[in-house]
Design an enzyme around this catalytic site. Structure first.
Site, PDB file in Angstrom:
ATOM      1  N   LEU A  21     -10.668  17.109 -18.196  1.00 37.80           N
ATOM      2  CA  LEU A  21     -10.239  18.146 -17.257  1.00 37.80           C
ATOM      3  C   LEU A  21     -11.372  19.079 -16.874  1.00 37.80           C
ATOM      4  O   LEU A  21     -11.283  19.778 -15.865  1.00 37.80           O
ATOM      5  CB  LEU A  21      -9.091  18.956 -17.861  1.00 37.80           C
ATOM      6  N   GLY A  25     -19.750  26.116 -20.952  1.00 40.32           N
ATOM      7  CA  GLY A  25     -20.724  26.511 -21.952  1.00 40.32           C
ATOM      8  C   GLY A  25     -20.194  26.473 -23.365  1.00 40.32           C
ATOM      9  O   GLY A  25     -20.974  26.406 -24.318  1.00 40.32           O
ATOM     10  N   GLY A  27     -17.529  24.312 -24.450  1.00 35.27           N
ATOM     11  CA  GLY A  27     -17.052  23.006 -24.893  1.00 35.27           C
ATOM     12  C   GLY A  27     -16.458  22.205 -23.757  1.00 35.27           C
ATOM     13  O   GLY A  27     -16.750  22.456 -22.582  1.00 35.27           O
ATOM     14  N   ASP A 138     -11.954  37.927 -21.356  1.00 36.24           N
ATOM     15  CA  ASP A 138     -12.659  36.949 -20.515  1.00 36.24           C
ATOM     16  C   ASP A 138     -11.772  36.540 -19.338  1.00 36.24           C
ATOM     17  O   ASP A 138     -11.606  35.358 -19.049  1.00 36.24           O
ATOM     18  CB  ASP A 138     -13.078  35.732 -21.324  1.00 36.24           C
TER      19      ASP A 138
END
Length: 519
Positions: A21, A25, A27, A138
């Site tokens: 998908l 940075g 994974g 985030d």
């Protein structure tokens, strides 16, 4: 969705991988499936991060903490890796929808009712996040999914697990440049106002196609971008007038000068077009394409073989609480005495004593009225098993018991209120269908001895269902005890809005005897 690459593993954590998908940075993200075909988004963390000696514990703690976030705008955590696994991974519900970043890149900015509805939905999502006591840290266009019914906020805790300044070098930056708050850009620990700032920056991107600190098509090195975030005023050209003032206040440099999520939502207004009506018409076509692609991937895949569970070893108990002989079990490995999730604390005797046991004999009818046919006891045989749990079971169920405040604290833990919440989703036998959260406060220490478990449907007959706990973690994210795995739970629907828990003996004292459907 992309095909798996040569070298990709066929499975991670027992979940079959079907496709890729995305990657970033931190994974890679895979489409995975459960044994019964439920799709999952399985996110791995790069192995070099997993080799950090503090990372595994930090990762588990953040995911447990953020699993508290339960709302219409978030996806549920289904499972995650144990400490020491390589790579570390997290499995969540899968939503067949584009991210806001992907959508704007391909289709351009949102406008009119769609933009206002997105703002309303995302601030409502942030209100729900804050009610759970969690800070995302985030929020960015890639972490907003544009679902058919509503937008979703995803990826809670991942950034913190990787770059938590309490555990990493001073000055580490948590978040995504261009969308992080000034306090994040300077390496400070960000609190709730940082999420308000980031969400406002995301809405500017939705309205204009770029960050409020970058011009259209502009690229800037990280130091220069961080300098703008900390010192420059945001560029709000292209944001509709009615929304521009609010987003400008949310983008204030000082956290105390920003409105709260509740205040921002109140200013936008609680009424307006629902997202499903306001969203761009082409979004429905995009979702249909993704859902068809998902269906093909699931249809072409094969589940991993499911191991037959072995009978558990006998539980060693103090003589005062010796178990009664078990009745014949409907499932391999199922026992008559089943502990509702209570953690194994450091004192082993307290652990055993704090365990709530649920007993559901399968040779009795739900209404307790045997018809005298079959069986030496005169009770009716159990209902025929179904392959899918009836829709009537779907929902949130909760109950509270008095605990055991008068226990001696040695052979049995002295506890206060004992609460259990079970959230069930639609699914079939073999599927992960829900979550069980227990909270059990020890009187002397205040510790929460409860556990949180992912529940797999093992058997269902309409009025009775059997669930297995396939993962178990302390409900308190800071707890250090280990929770038992593999618990089996048998519940009976006595009434449309009531599940009964038949209990026995001192081990189940203080537990709720019923769970009622939540509103």
């Amino acid at each position: 969705m992309e095909s798996l690459r040569p070298g990709d593993p066929p499975e991670i954590g027992g979940y079959r991988l079907l496709a890729r998908l995305g990657e970033g940075g931190m994974g890679e993200v895979f489409l995975a499936r459960t044994a019964s075909g439920r799709p999952l988004a399985l996110k791995t963390v790069h192995r070099d991060l997993s080799r950090d000696p503090d990372f595994a514990d930090r990762f588990a703690r953040e995911i447990r903490a953020n699993d508290r976030v339960r709302s219409a705008w978030t996806v549920s955590v289904v499972d995650f890796s144990a400490a020491g696994a390589s790579p570390q991974w997290l499995a969540t519900e899968y939503v067949a929808a584009p991210s806001l970043g992907e959508w704007v890149h391909r289709n351009g900015p949102l406008a009119g009712p769609a933009l206002w509805s997105l703002a309303r939905e995302l601030f409502a999502a942030l209100v729900a996040v804050r009610a759970s006591g969690v800070v995302h840290r985030d929020i960015k266009p890639g972490n907003v999914l544009l679902g058919r019914e509503r937008p979703y906020l995803i990826d809670f805790g991942i950034a913190r697990a990787v770059h938590d300044p309490r555990h990493t070098r001073t000055g580490a930056v948590i978040g995504t440049p261009g969308f992080l708050a000034p306090e994040q850009a300077t390496g400070a620990v960000a609190e709730a106002p940082a999420d308000v700032f980031s969400l406002a920056a995301v809405l500017v991107h939705a309205a204009t196609g770029h960050s409020p600190f970058l011009a259209e098509g502009e690229e800037l090195e990280l130091p220069g971008l961080l300098h703008r975030v900390v010192h420059d005023e945001p560029a709000l050209d292209g944001v509709p007038e009615g929304l521009r003032s609010l987003l400008g206040e949310c983008l204030a440099k000082a956290p105390r000068e920003r409105p709260t999520a509740d205040e921002a939502l109140a200013r936008i207004g609680a009424t307006g077009d629902e997202w499903s009506r306001a969203a761009p018409p082409s979004l429905a076509a995009d979702a249909g394409h993704r859902e068809a692609e998902l269906h093909r991937a699931l249809a072409a895949s094969q589940p991993l073989p499911v191991p037959v569970p072995m009978p558990p070893p006998p539980l060693s108990l103090p003589s005062a609480f010796a178990a009664t002989p078990p009745l014949p079990s409907p499932l391999p490995g199922a026992t008559r005495r089943v502990p509702w999730a209570v953690g194994a604390a450091a004192a082993a005797v307290l652990v055993v004593a704090a365990t709530l046991v649920i007993k559901m004999p399968w040779n009795e009818r739900a209404d307790g009225n045997g018809d005298g046919k079959g069986g030496g006891s005169g009770s009716a045989p159990p209902s025929a098993p179904f392959s899918a749990m009836p829709r009537s079971w779907v929902g949130t169920w909760a109950g509270t018991g008095p605990g055991t405040p008068d226990a001696d604290g040695v052979t049995r833990a002295r506890t206060g209120e004992f609460s259990v919440t079970v959230t069930l989703n639609a699914g079939s036998v073999g599927d992960l269908v829900g979550r069980q959260v227990s909270k059990v406060k020890e009187v002397s220490t205040g510790r929460d001895l409860g556990c949180t478990e992912a529940l797999e449907l093992r058997q269902t007959s309409g009025d009775r269902s059997v669930f297995a706990a396939v993962t178990s973690h302390p409900t308190d994210p800071d707890a250090t005890f280990a929770c038992p795995k593999g618990n089996l739970y048998v519940l009976t629907m006595a009434e449309p809005d009531r599940l009964t828990l038949e209990t026995e003996g001192a081990q189940s004292a203080g537990a709720p005897d019923t769970l009622t459907r939540g509103s």
